[in-house]
Structure formats: C-alpha cells, structure tokens
Design a protein around this motif. Structure first.
Motif, PDB file in Angstrom:
ATOM      1  N   ARG A  44      53.418 -47.416 -10.454  1.00 56.09           N
ATOM      2  CA  ARG A  44      53.797 -46.333  -9.553  1.00 56.09           C
ATOM      3  C   ARG A  44      53.060 -45.049  -9.936  1.00 56.09           C
ATOM      4  O   ARG A  44      52.513 -44.347  -9.083  1.00 56.09           O
ATOM      5  N   ASP A  45      53.049 -44.740 -11.236  1.00 57.49           N
ATOM      6  CA  ASP A  45      52.379 -43.528 -11.699  1.00 57.49           C
ATOM      7  C   ASP A  45      50.886 -43.575 -11.399  1.00 57.49           C
ATOM      8  O   ASP A  45      50.279 -42.548 -11.045  1.00 57.49           O
ATOM      9  N   ARG A  46      50.305 -44.770 -11.527  1.00 59.86           N
ATOM     10  CA  ARG A  46      48.869 -44.897 -11.219  1.00 59.86           C
ATOM     11  C   ARG A  46      48.630 -44.699  -9.730  1.00 59.86           C
ATOM     12  O   ARG A  46      47.664 -44.051  -9.317  1.00 59.86           O
ATOM     13  N   GLY A  47      49.537 -45.230  -8.892  1.00 64.22           N
ATOM     14  CA  GLY A  47      49.417 -45.036  -7.454  1.00 64.22           C
ATOM     15  C   GLY A  47      49.520 -43.577  -7.063  1.00 64.22           C
ATOM     16  O   GLY A  47      48.775 -43.087  -6.204  1.00 64.22           O
ATOM     17  N   TYR A  51      46.673 -41.169  -5.331  1.00 63.97           N
ATOM     18  CA  TYR A  51      46.955 -40.342  -4.142  1.00 63.97           C
ATOM     19  C   TYR A  51      46.520 -38.898  -4.387  1.00 63.97           C
ATOM     20  O   TYR A  51      45.875 -38.275  -3.519  1.00 63.97           O
ATOM     21  N   LYS A  52      46.843 -38.368  -5.549  1.00 65.75           N
ATOM     22  CA  LYS A  52      46.506 -36.986  -5.854  1.00 65.75           C
ATOM     23  C   LYS A  52      44.993 -36.788  -5.988  1.00 65.75           C
ATOM     24  O   LYS A  52      44.482 -35.684  -5.784  1.00 65.75           O
ATOM     25  N   GLN A  53      44.303 -37.876  -6.310  1.00 64.55           N
ATOM     26  CA  GLN A  53      42.835 -37.818  -6.408  1.00 64.55           C
ATOM     27  C   GLN A  53      42.164 -38.027  -5.053  1.00 64.55           C
ATOM     28  O   GLN A  53      40.939 -37.967  -4.953  1.00 64.55           O
ATOM     29  N   GLU A  61      47.372 -49.605  -1.877  1.00 62.68           N
ATOM     30  CA  GLU A  61      47.383 -50.955  -2.460  1.00 62.68           C
ATOM     31  C   GLU A  61      48.321 -51.030  -3.667  1.00 62.68           C
ATOM     32  O   GLU A  61      49.139 -51.954  -3.790  1.00 62.68           O
ATOM     33  N   VAL A  62      48.221 -50.041  -4.551  1.00 62.32           N
ATOM     34  CA  VAL A  62      49.040 -50.046  -5.763  1.00 62.32           C
ATOM     35  C   VAL A  62      50.512 -49.808  -5.436  1.00 62.32           C
ATOM     36  O   VAL A  62      51.400 -50.488  -5.956  1.00 62.32           O
ATOM     37  N   LEU A  63      50.791 -48.838  -4.563  1.00 57.46           N
ATOM     38  CA  LEU A  63      52.181 -48.503  -4.253  1.00 57.46           C
ATOM     39  C   LEU A  63      52.867 -49.588  -3.426  1.00 57.46           C
ATOM     40  O   LEU A  63      54.071 -49.818  -3.572  1.00 57.46           O
ATOM     41  N   ARG A  64      52.117 -50.255  -2.574  1.00 63.33           N
ATOM     42  CA  ARG A  64      52.682 -51.404  -1.845  1.00 63.33           C
ATOM     43  C   ARG A  64      53.148 -52.474  -2.827  1.00 63.33           C
ATOM     44  O   ARG A  64      54.227 -53.049  -2.677  1.00 63.33           O
ATOM     45  N   ALA A  65      52.306 -52.761  -3.807  1.00 64.67           N
ATOM     46  CA  ALA A  65      52.668 -53.763  -4.803  1.00 64.67           C
ATOM     47  C   ALA A  65      53.876 -53.299  -5.622  1.00 64.67           C
ATOM     48  O   ALA A  65      54.745 -54.103  -5.986  1.00 64.67           O
ATOM     49  N   HIS A  78      58.367 -42.891  -1.423  1.00 68.76           N
ATOM     50  CA  HIS A  78      58.000 -41.567  -0.894  1.00 68.76           C
ATOM     51  C   HIS A  78      56.484 -41.355  -0.955  1.00 68.76           C
ATOM     52  O   HIS A  78      55.875 -40.905   0.026  1.00 68.76           O
ATOM     53  N   TYR A  79      55.897 -41.698  -2.092  1.00 67.04           N
ATOM     54  CA  TYR A  79      54.451 -41.511  -2.214  1.00 67.04           C
ATOM     55  C   TYR A  79      53.673 -42.516  -1.369  1.00 67.04           C
ATOM     56  O   TYR A  79      52.560 -42.217  -0.900  1.00 67.04           O
ATOM     57  N   LEU A  80      54.253 -43.680  -1.146  1.00 64.99           N
ATOM     58  CA  LEU A  80      53.615 -44.612  -0.217  1.00 64.99           C
ATOM     59  C   LEU A  80      53.593 -43.993   1.177  1.00 64.99           C
ATOM     60  O   LEU A  80      52.601 -44.124   1.913  1.00 64.99           O
ATOM     61  N   GLY A  81      54.682 -43.305   1.544  1.00 62.54           N
ATOM     62  CA  GLY A  81      54.705 -42.604   2.821  1.00 62.54           C
ATOM     63  C   GLY A  81      53.624 -41.543   2.900  1.00 62.54           C
ATOM     64  O   GLY A  81      52.934 -41.404   3.920  1.00 62.54           O
ATOM     65  N   LEU A  82      53.449 -40.785   1.825  1.00 62.57           N
ATOM     66  CA  LEU A  82      52.420 -39.741   1.814  1.00 62.57           C
ATOM     67  C   LEU A  82      51.017 -40.330   1.932  1.00 62.57           C
ATOM     68  O   LEU A  82      50.161 -39.791   2.652  1.00 62.57           O
ATOM     69  N   THR A  83      50.776 -41.448   1.234  1.00 64.62           N
ATOM     70  CA  THR A  83      49.446 -42.058   1.298  1.00 64.62           C
ATOM     71  C   THR A  83      49.192 -42.658   2.679  1.00 64.62           C
ATOM     72  O   THR A  83      48.080 -42.544   3.225  1.00 64.62           O
ATOM     73  N   GLN A  84      50.196 -43.290   3.259  1.00 66.59           N
ATOM     74  CA  GLN A  84      50.041 -43.843   4.601  1.00 66.59           C
ATOM     75  C   GLN A  84      49.802 -42.722   5.611  1.00 66.59           C
ATOM     76  O   GLN A  84      48.990 -42.861   6.541  1.00 66.59           O
ATOM     77  N   LEU A  85      50.502 -41.619   5.429  1.00 65.71           N
ATOM     78  CA  LEU A  85      50.305 -40.478   6.320  1.00 65.71           C
ATOM     79  C   LEU A  85      48.889 -39.927   6.172  1.00 65.71           C
ATOM     80  O   LEU A  85      48.228 -39.600   7.177  1.00 65.71           O
ATOM     81  N   GLY A  86      48.415 -39.848   4.930  1.00 66.25           N
ATOM     82  CA  GLY A  86      47.061 -39.368   4.692  1.00 66.25           C
ATOM     83  C   GLY A  86      46.003 -40.272   5.282  1.00 66.25           C
ATOM     84  O   GLY A  86      44.914 -39.821   5.664  1.00 66.25           O
ATOM     85  N   ALA A  87      46.340 -41.576   5.374  1.00 59.38           N
ATOM     86  CA  ALA A  87      45.401 -42.545   5.954  1.00 59.38           C
ATOM     87  C   ALA A  87      45.539 -42.646   7.465  1.00 59.38           C
ATOM     88  O   ALA A  87      44.805 -43.413   8.103  1.00 59.38           O
ATOM     89  N   GLY A  88      46.466 -41.892   8.035  1.00 54.14           N
ATOM     90  CA  GLY A  88      46.647 -41.905   9.490  1.00 54.14           C
ATOM     91  C   GLY A  88      47.552 -43.004   9.999  1.00 54.14           C
ATOM     92  O   GLY A  88      47.647 -43.221  11.211  1.00 54.14           O
TER      93      GLY A  88
END
Length: 271
Positions: A44-47, A51-53, A61-65, A78-88
């Motif tokens: 989770r921390d790596r995901g 995201y922050k990078q 991929e990491v957060l889904r797993a 929550h961070y999976l939501g942010l990454t999905q939002l960032g990806a559109g």
C-alpha cells in the motif's frame, strides 16, 4: 415502532492485553485507546508513493493488488480512488472512494478509552486524533459525492453529519468517550421518543430499521449521531430527531459523569 439500543464495545486480544499491561507498568496512569491497529502494508505504501510520483498506472496495479488481499484497507481504497481519478477512470474512482468512505465511517467509533486523559496534553492528542479520523472520512465521502451525479439522501446526510462532528472536535477540548465495559455505571435511558413516519415514506410503504451510532454525553445530551444503516424518504432524519430528544442519566466512571458510545435501532413498521 420499537427502539432498542446496545452498547458498542470491543475486546482485547491476549497480545494487546499483555502490551497494555507493560505500558501501564511503565507509564503509570497513561490512558490507552482501544482500537484495532491496521497491519503495516508495504505494498500500500509503495502504491501511495507511486501515486505521489505521478505514476498512476503503476500505482493502480499495486493498489488493486493491495485491496484484493485486504478489502478492509480504507487508505488503500482511498488512494486507489485518487489514482483512478488521475488516470481519468471516473467510474472506478467512484467505486474506490465509496469503499474507502464506508470503511472510514465504520472505524470512527472503534476508538474508546479505558481511563481519562491524565493531562491537558493527552486530551489535546486525543482530540486531534478524533479530528483526523473525521477529516479522513469526510475526504473520501466528498470525493465520492463529487463523482456521483445523483447521490442518495443517505450520503448527503453522512457528509452533513461528518461536517458537524468535525466542527465539534475543532471547537475545543472535550472529555474522553468510553465504551460500555470501561465505565462504572452505564448510561441509563429515562425516555425514548418514537420517531414518526414521513409522509413520503408512508406513501411508498417503506419499512425497515434505521441504525444510528451516537455519543451519550456526560452533559446529558446525545451528540455525534451517525447513520450506520438508513432508510429512504426522510426516515433517517426522523430517527436522528428522535435520538436527540432521548433523556438519560449519563454513564459514570470513578464517581464522575462521562460520555459513552451507544448504538440505537429505530424500527419502522406500517400497521
């Protein structure tokens, strides 16, 4: 309609019990919060770091797993939501934020205390921790609502309740909140007004149970009311209105009134 209530309580595991004994022996009267600490999650921390990078693809991929292995990891959702939002991917983001919001709301009342805070500094630490939990829950709910064209009245109620609770903890110092098993005498209800049906709910023949969590405060008021499970067409509001009118004798601990968590159920039946 019948109203029942039960006390929200958690039990220590043997390992946690032993650690608390050691801590109490070392720190004297330091108050210990009863809460289930989340397991460390390097993935989770790596995901989150990805995201922050700006690496949304790698983070997804990491957060889904991560959430596949642990569906209760609210921060990963929550961070999976942010990454999905960032990806559109708005639909996927909305689902992730919904899961995060539900988990974070469920965890709000999991923290209780076995003893009062011994110092003003400790009280401040506890208040800030409570404020952080409500702020995180609000963050997930606000993201979910922003991606939901027609949010249900229940979700609109959730954000308003979270906002009120956040403002409560922002307003200044408050006494600790205890579980039922950690008080000397439990809160004793004197009167429980029944909620009325809303006209709309009656017209739609809505039946069922509204479940609330609330703090029965040391000052004799019912505060921090949260809808755990609700019904449509205004029945949540009717239940909250009834809960606020409950009269009770506050719980006590060591001879003084204290606040404690309670769960309330309001049953709506058409006869």
């Amino acid at each position: 309609m019948q109203i029942s209530h039960r006390i929200v309580a958690r039990h220590f595991g043997m390992a946690l019990f032993l650690s608390l004994v050691l801590l109490v022996l070392g720190l004297g009267n330091t108050a210990i919060a009863q809460q289930s600490a989340g397991n460390p999650s390097p993935d989770r921390d790596r995901g989150i770091q990805l995201y922050k990078q700006g690496d949304n693809k790698g983070a997804i991929e990491v957060l889904r797993a991560t959430v596949k292995r642990d569906k209760e990891d609210a921060e990963a959702w929550h961070y999976l939501g942010l990454t999905q939002l960032g990806a559109g991917n708005k639909n996927e983001a909305r689902k992730a934020f919904e899961n995060a919001a539900k988990l974070r709301i469920d965890s709000l009342f999991s923290v209780t205390y076995t003893s009062p805070a011994p110092t003003d500094e400790e009280q401040q630490v506890r208040r800030q921790a409570s404020l952080a939990r409500f702020s995180q829950a609000m963050d997930s709910v606000e993201h979910y609502l922003a991606l939901t064209p027609k949010p249900s009245s229940e979700w609109r109620e959730k954000i308003e309740t979270l906002r009120a609770n956040k403002e409560y903890y922002e307003s200044g110092p408050h006494r600790d909140i205890f579980s039922g098993k950690d008080v000397t005498t439990k809160a004793r209800i004197l009167s429980k007004p029944e909620p009325t049906y809303s006209e709309e709910a009656r017209n739609h023949n809505v039946i069922g149970t509204v479940v609330l969590r609330a703090v029965f405060s040391y000052d004799g008021t019912v505060r921090n009311i949260m809808v755990v499970r609700g019904l449509k067409y205004g029945l949540n509001e009717k239940s909250i209105q009834a809960a606020r009118k409950i009269k009770f004798v506050p719980a006590t601990k060591d001879g003084r009134p204290v606040s404690m968590y309670m769960q309330l159920e309001y049953n709506f039946n058409l006869f």
